[in-house]
Scaffold this motif. Structure first.
Motif, PDB file in Angstrom:
ATOM      1  N   VAL A  15      23.615  27.742  45.259  1.00 18.84           N
ATOM      2  CA  VAL A  15      22.293  27.361  44.770  1.00 18.84           C
ATOM      3  C   VAL A  15      21.586  28.569  44.157  1.00 18.84           C
ATOM      4  O   VAL A  15      21.026  28.508  43.055  1.00 18.84           O
ATOM      5  N   SER A  16      21.604  29.693  44.865  1.00 14.56           N
ATOM      6  CA  SER A  16      20.919  30.902  44.395  1.00 14.56           C
ATOM      7  C   SER A  16      21.540  31.443  43.110  1.00 14.56           C
ATOM      8  O   SER A  16      20.831  31.834  42.182  1.00 14.56           O
ATOM      9  N   LEU A  17      22.872  31.464  43.054  1.00 12.42           N
ATOM     10  CA  LEU A  17      23.540  31.977  41.857  1.00 12.42           C
ATOM     11  C   LEU A  17      23.209  31.129  40.636  1.00 12.42           C
ATOM     12  O   LEU A  17      22.903  31.663  39.557  1.00 12.42           O
ATOM     13  N   ARG A  56      22.109  38.953  48.887  1.00 12.66           N
ATOM     14  CA  ARG A  56      20.743  38.601  48.502  1.00 12.66           C
ATOM     15  C   ARG A  56      20.320  39.343  47.241  1.00 12.66           C
ATOM     16  O   ARG A  56      19.375  38.940  46.572  1.00 12.66           O
ATOM     17  N   ASP A  57      21.017  40.432  46.947  1.00 11.58           N
ATOM     18  CA  ASP A  57      20.772  41.168  45.692  1.00 11.58           C
ATOM     19  C   ASP A  57      21.548  40.451  44.589  1.00 11.58           C
ATOM     20  O   ASP A  57      22.647  40.843  44.216  1.00 11.58           O
ATOM     21  N   ILE A  90      25.661  39.495  40.417  1.00 11.38           N
ATOM     22  CA  ILE A  90      25.962  39.044  39.056  1.00 11.38           C
ATOM     23  C   ILE A  90      26.694  40.152  38.294  1.00 11.38           C
ATOM     24  O   ILE A  90      27.651  39.897  37.547  1.00 11.38           O
ATOM     25  N   GLY A  91      26.251  41.399  38.508  1.00 15.52           N
ATOM     26  CA  GLY A  91      26.919  42.525  37.864  1.00 15.52           C
ATOM     27  C   GLY A  91      28.373  42.640  38.287  1.00 15.52           C
ATOM     28  O   GLY A  91      29.260  42.890  37.458  1.00 15.52           O
ATOM     29  N   ASP A  92      28.655  42.436  39.583  1.00 17.14           N
ATOM     30  CA  ASP A  92      30.035  42.469  40.069  1.00 17.14           C
ATOM     31  C   ASP A  92      30.855  41.330  39.481  1.00 17.14           C
ATOM     32  O   ASP A  92      32.028  41.505  39.130  1.00 17.14           O
TER      33      ASP A  92
END
Length: 542
Positions: free
Chosen positions: A296-298, A271-272, A277-279
């Motif tokens: 969808v969230s990404l 959820r973070d 995205i950083g990973d």
């Protein structure tokens, strides 16, 4: 416990098992160390374990479990952690010690956790420190005697001290275990490896008994769809946002990834999105496992298009239906193909697995993995012709031994050696599977099974509610969300209070998204609440 007649071992898988020579799942890590040694096995945040690191730490913890903790092969140990390196160590430590793993969702409420701990008879628990107050509250109603506690940053800022007699810090267990005599699993392929709890139409969560043979067979079945040239063992980077307490992630992202030498990037909190995205930017990702809601969230994140997807070979979607439009958008923006899979907790879990390189047919999930039989039957149990819908039945070496201490439920779930899935599907002439409905009332929220009776049992603990019915309705992001219909004893009770009550007793994904209050709920002539009527009404309205 020997493999029952309803779980035949296929000829291909049995030959591969014989060639491997493995006697338990612990041998998967031993072989990986021989092949991949100091290559990275798991990363979480900025921390990484090589295969040799993982083996050494798991071995130390296994020695502690069998030595100072006094656990014996076949006893149950619960693990209640998010995706952390400590989870992977705990899994292989338990396997090396010959223990039976009870995977437990760290987001569970005391009400849900108590049942799993008590039903499994677990004597020990490896748990996150933040969950300790909840554990202490329910511990007297369980058989748990010993706790091993870890924190999110234990790998970089280890804590060794504890003032509680029945509690050991995770890092101290590793240090003390390294000084103990070596142990062996003392388990065979047909002994239990995990109790994986799943919901039930009665609302009682049941432990699916999965043996070492079940899981290892499913690993071999899943990797069989990876053909030479598709991937390179020991040189792939796989992002793993699905929690390891979920059977798909446990088998695919943990056991199978070690088997293939993949470097798995554990996402502690999907959820973070900023962190995830950083990973994704930090690593040269080649494989990704997710579900529809995650995609969808990404794609909605403002930094999504800045990720380098040029090395991404394929994406697997499992645990929830994949929306065709979402898959199309993902391909347009990343150039990588999303392929859907299908399985159940009771099948370890993979039944159908697809990759970007396997045969594909629009609208269908794919074909069954090797040594797996599928058929569809009508309400009378008669097989339906190809192309016609019916309840999907499964047979193969990955099918569970049964439900823990529930022989009646086990008998009801099998028909002449076939596992009844409760899903309505169509198998075409070429053997491709399409799911069209669910025979059960189960609701699938973001890849997690939610059974209406479980929600309703929690709701009815409120004295102000007279009757209730929970149903699933289509949700573009989650796949399905939960709608609750209620009638009240207390007319002053409102939607907000009812949802707040649910949050006290249910994990977040089981909490209804909407509540509709009615004077009365529809019933049959004998007074049975008509869930199907309300479900059809809610779905039509949505």
């Amino acid at each position: 416990m020997s493999t029952p007649a309803h779980s035949p071992v296929g000829t291909i898988v049995s030959t591969q098992l014989a060639q491997l020579g493995h006697t338990s799942l612990a041998d998967v890590l031993t072989k990986a160390c021989q092949d991949y040694a100091d290559k990275p096995a798991f990363s979480c945040g900025m921390d990484t374990l090589s295969f040799n690191d993982l083996d050494a730490k798991a071995d130390a913890l296994a020695r502690y479990l069998r030595g100072p903790l006094g656990l014996q092969p076949g006893e149950r140990i619960a693990i209640q952690l998010p995706n952390l390196l400590q989870y992977t160590i705990s899994i292989f430590a338990a396997l090396k010690a010959g223990l039976v793993i009870v995977n437990t969702n760290p987001q569970y409420t005391p009400f849900e956790t108590r049942h799993q701990f008590a039903d499994s008879g677990a004597r020990a628990l490896i748990v996150l420190d933040k969950l300790l107050p909840m554990v202490r509250k329910i511990q007297p109603e369980t058989q748990i005697e010993k706790l091993i506690v870890t924190s999110m940053d234990d790998m970089t800022q280890p804590v060794f001290e504890s003032d509680e007699a029945d509690l050991t810090r995770f890092m101290l267990a590793l240090r003390e275990g390294a000084q103990q005599p070596a142990v062996s699993p003392e388990q065979g392929l047909d002994d239990l490896a995990i109790l994986q709890y799943t919901g039930g139409t009665t609302g009682v969560s049941k432990g699916a008994m999965l043996s070492h043979r079940n899981i290892l067979s499913n690993v071999l079945q899943a990797v069989d769809v990876i053909k030479p040239g598709d991937v390179e063992y020991g040189n792939e980077v796989r992002v793993s946002p699905l929690p390891l307490y979920h059977i798909f992630a446990f088998t695919a992202n943990c056991i199978a990834s070690v088997f293939t030498g993949f470097h798995s990037i554990l996402i502690t909190n999907p959820r973070d999105l900023d962190g995830m995205i950083g990973d994704l930017k930090r690593h040269r990702i080649t494989l990704l496992t997710g579900i529809n809601s995650l995609f969808v969230s990404l794609m909605a994140h403002p930094d999504f298009d800045s990720i380098d997807f040029s090395h991404l070979k394929w994406v697997n979607s499992g645990g929830a239906p994949l929306n065709t439009e979402i898959a199309r958008r993902w391909f347009e923006r990343t150039g990588s193909v999303v392929r859907e899979g299908y399985g159940l907790t009771e099948t370890s879990p993979v039944v159908v697995a697809s990759t970007a390189f396997t045969p594909y047919k629009e609208g269908f999930i794919g074909k069954a993995v090797i040594d797996t039989e599928m058929k569809t039957v009508d309400d009378d149990g008669q097989e339906t012709p190809r192309g016609e819908p019916g309840e999907l039945l499964i047979r193969g070496p990955q099918v569970m031994q049964g439900y823990w201490q529930r022989p009646e439920a086990t008998a009801e779930t099998f028909a002449d050696g076939w596992l009844k899935t409760g899903d309505v599907g169509v198998i075409d002439e070429e053997g491709f599977l399409k799911l069209v409905d669910r025979k059960k009332d189960m609701i699938l929220v973001s890849g997690f099974n939610v059974y209406p009776n479980e929600v309703e049992d929690a709701v009815m603990r409120h004295a102000g509610i007279r009757e209730c019915v929970a149903v699933g309705v289509p949700d573009e992001k989650k796949g399905e969300s939960i709608k609750l219909f209620v009638s009240l004893h207390d007319p002053k009770l409102g939607q907000a209070e009812i949802i707040a009550h649910c949050r006290e007793h249910l994990t977040g994904y089981k909490v209804p998204s909407t509540v509709e209050i009615r004077d009365d709920l529809p019933k049959s002539t004998v007074g049975k609440l008509l869930r199907r009527v309300l479900r059809d009404e809610a779905r039509a309205a949505s």
